[in-house]
Design a protein around this motif. Structure first.
Motif, PDB file in Angstrom:
ATOM      1  N   ALA A   1      47.326  39.662  46.761  1.00 22.14           N
ATOM      2  CA  ALA A   1      47.560  39.406  45.339  1.00 22.14           C
ATOM      3  C   ALA A   1      46.439  40.076  44.551  1.00 22.14           C
ATOM      4  O   ALA A   1      45.349  40.309  45.076  1.00 22.14           O
ATOM      5  N   TYR A   2      46.715  40.388  43.296  1.00 23.90           N
ATOM      6  CA  TYR A   2      45.759  41.107  42.462  1.00 23.90           C
ATOM      7  C   TYR A   2      45.571  40.406  41.127  1.00 23.90           C
ATOM      8  O   TYR A   2      46.508  39.865  40.557  1.00 23.90           O
ATOM      9  N   PHE A   3      44.328  40.468  40.623  1.00 25.09           N
ATOM     10  CA  PHE A   3      43.990  39.927  39.317  1.00 25.09           C
ATOM     11  C   PHE A   3      43.902  41.073  38.320  1.00 25.09           C
ATOM     12  O   PHE A   3      43.253  42.080  38.585  1.00 25.09           O
ATOM     13  N   LYS A   4      44.537  40.905  37.170  1.00 25.73           N
ATOM     14  CA  LYS A   4      44.471  41.903  36.108  1.00 25.73           C
ATOM     15  C   LYS A   4      43.092  41.809  35.450  1.00 25.73           C
ATOM     16  O   LYS A   4      42.626  40.720  35.116  1.00 25.73           O
ATOM     17  N   VAL A   5      42.460  42.971  35.259  1.00 25.40           N
ATOM     18  CA  VAL A   5      41.126  43.046  34.664  1.00 25.40           C
ATOM     19  C   VAL A   5      41.200  43.966  33.457  1.00 25.40           C
ATOM     20  O   VAL A   5      41.728  45.080  33.542  1.00 25.40           O
ATOM     21  N   GLU A   6      40.661  43.510  32.319  1.00 22.86           N
ATOM     22  CA  GLU A   6      40.625  44.326  31.109  1.00 22.86           C
ATOM     23  C   GLU A   6      39.200  44.820  30.902  1.00 22.86           C
ATOM     24  O   GLU A   6      38.252  44.029  30.916  1.00 22.86           O
ATOM     25  N   VAL A   7      39.051  46.135  30.733  1.00 19.64           N
ATOM     26  CA  VAL A   7      37.747  46.767  30.575  1.00 19.64           C
ATOM     27  C   VAL A   7      37.699  47.458  29.220  1.00 19.64           C
ATOM     28  O   VAL A   7      38.592  48.235  28.882  1.00 19.64           O
ATOM     29  N   ASP A   8      36.652  47.178  28.446  1.00 16.11           N
ATOM     30  CA  ASP A   8      36.428  47.857  27.174  1.00 16.11           C
ATOM     31  C   ASP A   8      35.362  48.921  27.355  1.00 16.11           C
ATOM     32  O   ASP A   8      34.455  48.771  28.174  1.00 16.11           O
ATOM     33  N   PHE A   9      35.431  49.988  26.562  1.00 14.60           N
ATOM     34  CA  PHE A   9      34.429  51.041  26.591  1.00 14.60           C
ATOM     35  C   PHE A   9      33.261  50.684  25.690  1.00 14.60           C
ATOM     36  O   PHE A   9      33.454  50.094  24.621  1.00 14.60           O
ATOM     37  N   ASP A  10      32.048  51.078  26.091  1.00 16.25           N
ATOM     38  CA  ASP A  10      30.876  50.866  25.241  1.00 16.25           C
ATOM     39  C   ASP A  10      30.961  51.729  23.986  1.00 16.25           C
ATOM     40  O   ASP A  10      30.606  51.297  22.903  1.00 16.25           O
ATOM     41  N   GLU A  11      31.418  52.965  24.132  1.00 17.15           N
ATOM     42  CA  GLU A  11      31.540  53.919  23.026  1.00 17.15           C
ATOM     43  C   GLU A  11      32.956  54.493  23.002  1.00 17.15           C
ATOM     44  O   GLU A  11      33.172  55.633  23.412  1.00 17.15           O
ATOM     45  N   PRO A  12      33.938  53.736  22.511  1.00 22.07           N
ATOM     46  CA  PRO A  12      35.330  54.194  22.586  1.00 22.07           C
ATOM     47  C   PRO A  12      35.612  55.477  21.819  1.00 22.07           C
ATOM     48  O   PRO A  12      36.489  56.238  22.192  1.00 22.07           O
ATOM     49  N   LYS A  13      34.883  55.752  20.748  1.00 21.84           N
ATOM     50  CA  LYS A  13      35.163  56.945  19.956  1.00 21.84           C
ATOM     51  C   LYS A  13      34.779  58.219  20.696  1.00 21.84           C
ATOM     52  O   LYS A  13      35.263  59.289  20.386  1.00 21.84           O
ATOM     53  N   GLN A  14      33.894  58.116  21.682  1.00 20.53           N
ATOM     54  CA  GLN A  14      33.494  59.295  22.443  1.00 20.53           C
ATOM     55  C   GLN A  14      34.516  59.637  23.526  1.00 20.53           C
ATOM     56  O   GLN A  14      34.535  60.740  24.029  1.00 20.53           O
ATOM     57  N   ALA A  15      35.324  58.701  23.886  1.00 22.60           N
ATOM     58  CA  ALA A  15      36.286  58.910  24.968  1.00 22.60           C
ATOM     59  C   ALA A  15      37.518  59.637  24.440  1.00 22.60           C
ATOM     60  O   ALA A  15      38.148  59.195  23.493  1.00 22.60           O
ATOM     61  N   ASN A  16      37.866  60.766  25.060  1.00 19.10           N
ATOM     62  CA  ASN A  16      39.030  61.555  24.667  1.00 19.10           C
ATOM     63  C   ASN A  16      40.188  61.171  25.594  1.00 19.10           C
ATOM     64  O   ASN A  16      40.548  61.918  26.487  1.00 19.10           O
ATOM     65  N   LEU A  17      40.756  59.995  25.363  1.00 17.33           N
ATOM     66  CA  LEU A  17      41.731  59.426  26.285  1.00 17.33           C
ATOM     67  C   LEU A  17      43.058  59.148  25.603  1.00 17.33           C
ATOM     68  O   LEU A  17      43.115  58.939  24.397  1.00 17.33           O
ATOM     69  N   VAL A  18      44.104  59.126  26.419  1.00 19.03           N
ATOM     70  CA  VAL A  18      45.427  58.766  25.922  1.00 19.03           C
ATOM     71  C   VAL A  18      46.038  57.732  26.869  1.00 19.03           C
ATOM     72  O   VAL A  18      45.697  57.689  28.054  1.00 19.03           O
ATOM     73  N   PRO A  19      46.934  56.888  26.360  1.00 18.45           N
ATOM     74  CA  PRO A  19      47.560  55.871  27.218  1.00 18.45           C
ATOM     75  C   PRO A  19      48.235  56.499  28.427  1.00 18.45           C
ATOM     76  O   PRO A  19      48.835  57.566  28.338  1.00 18.45           O
ATOM     77  N   GLY A  20      48.104  55.819  29.567  1.00 19.18           N
ATOM     78  CA  GLY A  20      48.752  56.262  30.795  1.00 19.18           C
ATOM     79  C   GLY A  20      47.857  57.067  31.718  1.00 19.18           C
ATOM     80  O   GLY A  20      48.231  57.305  32.872  1.00 19.18           O
ATOM     81  N   MET A  21      46.694  57.500  31.250  1.00 20.05           N
ATOM     82  CA  MET A  21      45.776  58.244  32.118  1.00 20.05           C
ATOM     83  C   MET A  21      45.287  57.328  33.225  1.00 20.05           C
ATOM     84  O   MET A  21      45.040  56.143  33.014  1.00 20.05           O
ATOM     85  N   SER A  22      45.116  57.891  34.420  1.00 17.57           N
ATOM     86  CA  SER A  22      44.579  57.095  35.513  1.00 17.57           C
ATOM     87  C   SER A  22      43.064  57.256  35.579  1.00 17.57           C
ATOM     88  O   SER A  22      42.524  58.320  35.271  1.00 17.57           O
ATOM     89  N   VAL A  23      42.402  56.173  35.937  1.00 20.64           N
ATOM     90  CA  VAL A  23      40.944  56.145  36.003  1.00 20.64           C
ATOM     91  C   VAL A  23      40.491  55.349  37.220  1.00 20.64           C
ATOM     92  O   VAL A  23      41.269  54.588  37.814  1.00 20.64           O
ATOM     93  N   LEU A  24      39.235  55.531  37.573  1.00 21.21           N
ATOM     94  CA  LEU A  24      38.601  54.742  38.619  1.00 21.21           C
ATOM     95  C   LEU A  24      37.537  53.894  37.952  1.00 21.21           C
ATOM     96  O   LEU A  24      36.712  54.416  37.193  1.00 21.21           O
ATOM     97  N   VAL A  25      37.562  52.583  38.212  1.00 22.24           N
ATOM     98  CA  VAL A  25      36.563  51.679  37.648  1.00 22.24           C
ATOM     99  C   VAL A  25      35.627  51.250  38.775  1.00 22.24           C
ATOM    100  O   VAL A  25      36.075  50.732  39.799  1.00 22.24           O
ATOM    101  N   GLU A  26      34.328  51.481  38.556  1.00 19.45           N
ATOM    102  CA  GLU A  26      33.329  51.118  39.558  1.00 19.45           C
ATOM    103  C   GLU A  26      32.322  50.148  38.934  1.00 19.45           C
ATOM    104  O   GLU A  26      31.772  50.410  37.862  1.00 19.45           O
ATOM    105  N   VAL A  27      32.062  49.062  39.627  1.00 16.58           N
ATOM    106  CA  VAL A  27      31.106  48.061  39.177  1.00 16.58           C
ATOM    107  C   VAL A  27      29.695  48.602  39.401  1.00 16.58           C
ATOM    108  O   VAL A  27      29.387  49.156  40.454  1.00 16.58           O
ATOM    109  N   LEU A  28      28.836  48.441  38.400  1.00 22.71           N
ATOM    110  CA  LEU A  28      27.450  48.904  38.525  1.00 22.71           C
ATOM    111  C   LEU A  28      26.588  47.887  39.231  1.00 22.71           C
ATOM    112  O   LEU A  28      26.852  46.734  39.253  1.00 22.71           O
TER     113      LEU A  28
END
Length: 90
Positions: free
Chosen positions: A63-90
Motif C-alpha cells: 500500500a502507498y501513502f500520498k505525499v504532497e511536496v511544495d517547492f521552496d522557490e516555485p517561481k524558479q521551477a520551469n515545470l508543467v503538470p504531468g512531468m515525472s520527478v524523483l523525490v529524495e529525502v535529505l
C-alpha cells in the motif's frame, strides 16, 4: 513515483511505500529532480502525508501513502503538470 500536480501552485504528488511511512514526517526537506529537464534539481518540503494508504495494484501488493511536496522557490521551477520527478529525502 511522483508527478507535477498543478501549474498555478506548483506542487508534487508522490507516493510512499507503507514500509517507509514511519521514516517520513511532514516538514522534512527534499530534493525534487525533474526527468525532462536534464536532471534539474529543486529544493522542496513535505507539506502533507495523507493518513490513509491506498493500493496500487500495478506496483505490487504494498500500500502507498500520498505525499504532497511544495517547492521552496516555485517561481524558479520551469515545470508543467504531468512531468515525472524523483523525490529524495535529505
Amino acid at each position: 513515483m511522483a508527478e507535477i500536480a498543478a501549474s498555478d501552485q506548483i506542487q508534487v504528488t508522490a507516493y510512499l511505500n507503507e514500509v517507509d511511512r514511519a521514516s517520513l514526517k511532514e516538514g522534512v526537506k527534499v530534493n525534487v529532480t525533474v526527468d525532462a529537464l536534464s536532471g534539474q534539481t529543486y529544493a522542496g518540503i513535505v507539506k502533507r502525508i495523507v493518513p490513509q494508504a491506498e493500493a496500487k495494484e500495478a506496483w505490487g501488493s504494498a500500500a502507498y501513502f500520498k505525499v504532497e511536496v511544495d517547492f521552496d522557490e516555485p517561481k524558479q521551477a520551469n515545470l508543467v503538470p504531468g512531468m515525472s520527478v524523483l523525490v529524495e529525502v535529505l
